[in-house]
Design a protein around this motif. Structure first.
Motif, short mmCIF file in Angstrom:
data_model
loop_
_atom_site.label_atom_id
_atom_site.label_comp_id
_atom_site.label_asym_id
_atom_site.label_seq_id
_atom_site.Cartn_x
_atom_site.Cartn_y
_atom_site.Cartn_z
N ASP A 136 -8.94 -25.16 9.00
CA ASP A 136 -9.77 -24.19 9.72
C ASP A 136 -11.27 -24.47 9.56
O ASP A 136 -12.05 -24.24 10.46
N GLN A 137 -11.62 -24.94 8.36
CA GLN A 137 -13.05 -25.14 8.07
C GLN A 137 -13.60 -26.37 8.78
O GLN A 137 -14.82 -26.56 8.85
N ILE A 139 -13.10 -26.99 11.91
CA ILE A 139 -13.27 -26.64 13.33
C ILE A 139 -14.57 -25.88 13.52
O ILE A 139 -14.82 -24.93 12.78
N PRO A 140 -15.40 -26.23 14.48
CA PRO A 140 -15.24 -27.32 15.44
C PRO A 140 -15.63 -28.67 14.84
O PRO A 140 -16.51 -28.73 13.98
N HIS B 171 -19.13 -20.35 13.48
CA HIS B 171 -18.52 -19.44 12.49
C HIS B 171 -19.29 -18.11 12.37
O HIS B 171 -18.97 -17.31 11.49
N ASN B 190 -15.28 -16.38 8.30
CA ASN B 190 -14.57 -17.48 7.61
C ASN B 190 -14.06 -18.60 8.51
O ASN B 190 -13.36 -19.48 8.06
N GLY B 191 -14.43 -18.57 9.79
CA GLY B 191 -13.97 -19.65 10.68
C GLY B 191 -14.69 -19.57 12.01
O GLY B 191 -15.52 -18.67 12.25
N SER B 210 -9.47 -18.71 11.68
CA SER B 210 -9.13 -18.88 10.28
C SER B 210 -8.25 -17.71 9.85
O SER B 210 -8.43 -17.16 8.75
#
Lengths: 273, 355
Positions: A136-137, A139-140, B171, B190-191, B210
């Protein structure tokens, strides 16, 4: 099947590489392309040897075609005796065919990881293994490299120019050394293929995301280095070019078929040289 | 001559190989939908179509002439009075006469694709762009101000007359003053944020890529509560009274209390839920990526009916469904038809549309 065996493993590996090299997608593409090329070296060397062998046998095949032009069965039997039966010919193409899925998988995985549109991002989500750390981290994915947005074509045409130059260069290496009689029709075909491949790749790099152009450039350079390393004739050509000496003439390998020679023997002799 | 033919054949084969390697020209996103009581609008590929809501008969299309290379529509159009606002991947936002499909004006100020749907308030239109910018336009299409985030904007903002809340792939979510474009606050979550936020009674609900849905105080961005999901939350959350509904990309649909974030129930639908649920009375209409449309009881999530949209090629339901009168309207990406109108009570197909 395709996704499970090729696309998903490639996509996960490429994204993992991206995270390992500090979120530089360009560096990830470069390293991944080189790694894939290293893994497929046995295939490409095999293909290269087959191609050279076929070129060397051209005069003999021409001779046979002339001799048995009215006797197709006889021609087929004679060709088979020399190791050019349909099965053998197909076997010769096999290494080349095996490379295609790998190259296509590499190309698709780059497109996957760039995830420049909502649909491709969802496809990426489905492609990533649950065990992937911190997906997840990532992206992008960072698509920027100097002036380039890797998701868009290069606005200054630097990459398309590099693609054209390196494609032409790699095509010069891939084109086999001409046979004893200069190659004739086969040499013409090879020349035409080389030109058209260069034009097609140049056109594609004008239209497609520049991330793919980076892949083309690295792939072409990998081909160049590989052929320079493994092919003596091409190595001599490069050295002659660098020393500004006349280009070397290919070794004349006279391959004949004589009565009493064992099937495939002449062929093997040609291949070893 | 034969040699020439062979050369051209080889060149053609090479082209074919390269094209197959690249794949067929794919859709980049899912179709966008909007409606009035008597019209359904679908934006997909080169055109926007207006159809009779009662029978699916086409009224007009925009642009009137087919020119697939110049327009690429995927986001939900927005109907506001007599105008229909729609954004395109060709970096242009259009205002179209909703009755005739004639172009009113166009805005070409974006430097990248317009992935998000527009947002419209009393006197402004907000265009979020993949070039990181949010463009505020007057209703005549004149640029009022520009706000810049650190990464692309893929989702439409939630806008009131005073504040615009814009989520970003960087984010963060930003609250921007509607009159000046100045940042009021921003908060990093968090995402990445690809779904449109929902503003309800001073609370902002937004999902992240996320596995989380956040409830933020709309006045300062402080977290009120959050719910952990099983997959990415790309779906816009829908508020009905004191209950919030949203889906995730692992196929779960959640019912959550708006005040404290307590999960009332959770239902697994089997494949990704990207589209926003629609609440009508005591029913909830949801679609799942693998081609199934569901009517669920809003009270406990149990299934009232489910329907496979297209038996032969039921795949990729990712857009937002609509309810128009007594119909649930659904637009798949890959199916025999572009649009399916199902009876709200039992899921039977009333009409479908293919241009």
């Amino acid at each position: 099947m395709w996704n499970a065996l090729i696309l998903y493993p490639f996509t996960n590996a490429l994204l993992l590489l991206y995270s390992v090299v500090g979120n530089s997608f360009t560096l990830a593409i470069v390293i991944f392309t080189v790694l894939i090329r290293l893994v497929t070296i046995p295939l490409t060397v095999w293909a290269q040897k087959n191609q050279q062998r076929m070129t060397e046998m051209q005069p003999l095949m021409k001779e046979l075609q002339e001799k048995y032009k009215d006797q197709p069965e006889k021609l087929q039997a004679e060709m088979a005796r020399l190791g050019f039966g349909p099965t053998t010919m197909l076997g010769g193409c096999l290494p080349m065919l095996l490379q295609f899925p790998i190259m296509i998988g590499l190309y698709q995985s780059i497109t996957h990881v760039m995830a420049v549109s909502p649909l491709t991002l969802i496809d990426l989500y489905h492609a990533i293994y649950p065990i992937f750390p911190n997906f997840d981290q990532l992206i992008p994915v960072n698509n920027h490299f100097f002036w380039l947005n890797l998701a868009l074509p290069d606005p200054y045409y630097v990459l398309p120019a590099l693609v054209v130059a390196t494609t032409w260069l790699s095509q010069q290496m891939v084109t086999p050394a001409p046979s004893a009689d200069g190659g004739g029709q086969a040499a013409e075909m090879a020349k035409s293929m080389s030109l058209s491949t260069t034009v097609v790749f140049g056109f594609m790099s004008l239209q497609f995301a520049s991330g793919l152009s980076i892949y083309f450039v690295v792939s072409n350079l990998a081909t160049f280095v590989q052929y320079a390393w493994t092919n003596e004739y091409q190595r001599k050509r490069i050295i002659a070019f660098l020393k500004r000496e006349p280009l070397p003439k290919p070794e004349v390998k006279k391959v004949t078929t004589s009565k009493g020679s064992k099937p495939g023997k002449a062929l093997k002799a040609g291949a070893k040289k | 001559m034969i040699q020439k033919i062979r050369q051209w054949w080889l060149l053609g084969s090479l082209f074919a190989l390269l094209v197959s390697a690249c794949g067929a020209a794919p859709a980049q996103s899912w179709p966008g939908l909007a409606s009035s009581p008597d019209t359904v609008y679908i934006a997909f590929g080169a055109n926007v179509f207006a159809l009779n809501a009662a029978d699916g008969v086409q009224r007009w299309k925009f642009p009137a002439e087919n020119n697939s290379s110049s327009t690429e529509f995927f986001s939900d159009p927005v109907l506001d009075g007599d105008a229909l606002y729609v954004t395109s991947y060709n970096k242009t936002a259009y205002a179209v006469d909703a009755k005739t499909g004639k172009l009113l004006w166009e805005f070409k100020g974006s430097k990248d694709r317009l992935i998000a749907a527009p947002a419209v308030t009393g006197d402004a239109i907000y265009i979020a762009s993949a070039d990181n910018n949010l463009y505020a336009l007057s209703k005549k299409g004149e640029l009022k101000w520009t706000f810049t985030a650190k990464n692309g904007l893929w989702a439409a903002p939630a806008a009131s007359d005073k504040v615009v809340y814009i989520p970003s792939m960087d984010h963060s979510i930003y609250a921007v003053d509607a009159s000046s474009g100045k940042t009021l606050w921003s908060v990093e979550l968090n995402g990445a944020l690809a779904g449109t936020p929902t503003l309800s009674k001073e609370t902002l609900f937004v999902g992240t890529l996320s596995d989380t849905l956040y409830a933020l105080d709309a006045s300062n961005g402080k977290e009120k509560w959050k719910v952990k999901s099983e997959g990415w939350v790309w779906s816009r959350a829908v508020v009905d009274g004191d209950t919030l509904y949203f889906g995730d990309l692992k196929g779960s649909i959640f019912s959550v209390g708006t005040s404290e974030g307590k999960v009332n129930w959770k239902q697994q639908l089997g494949s990704s839920v990207r589209g926003a649920p629609v609440v009508v009375g005591d029913k909830l209409f949801v679609i799942a990526e693998d081609g199934l449309a569901f009517s669920l009881k809003a009270s406990d999530g149990s299934t009232v009916w489910k329907k496979s949209i297209d038996d032969e090629n039921a795949d990729r339901l990712l857009g937002n469904p609509l309810v128009v009168n007594d119909l649930v309207v659904i637009a798949p990406i890959y199916a025999k038809n572009w649009l399916y109108a199902l009876n709200i009570n039992d899921g039977t197909t009333k009409w479908f549309f293919k241009p």
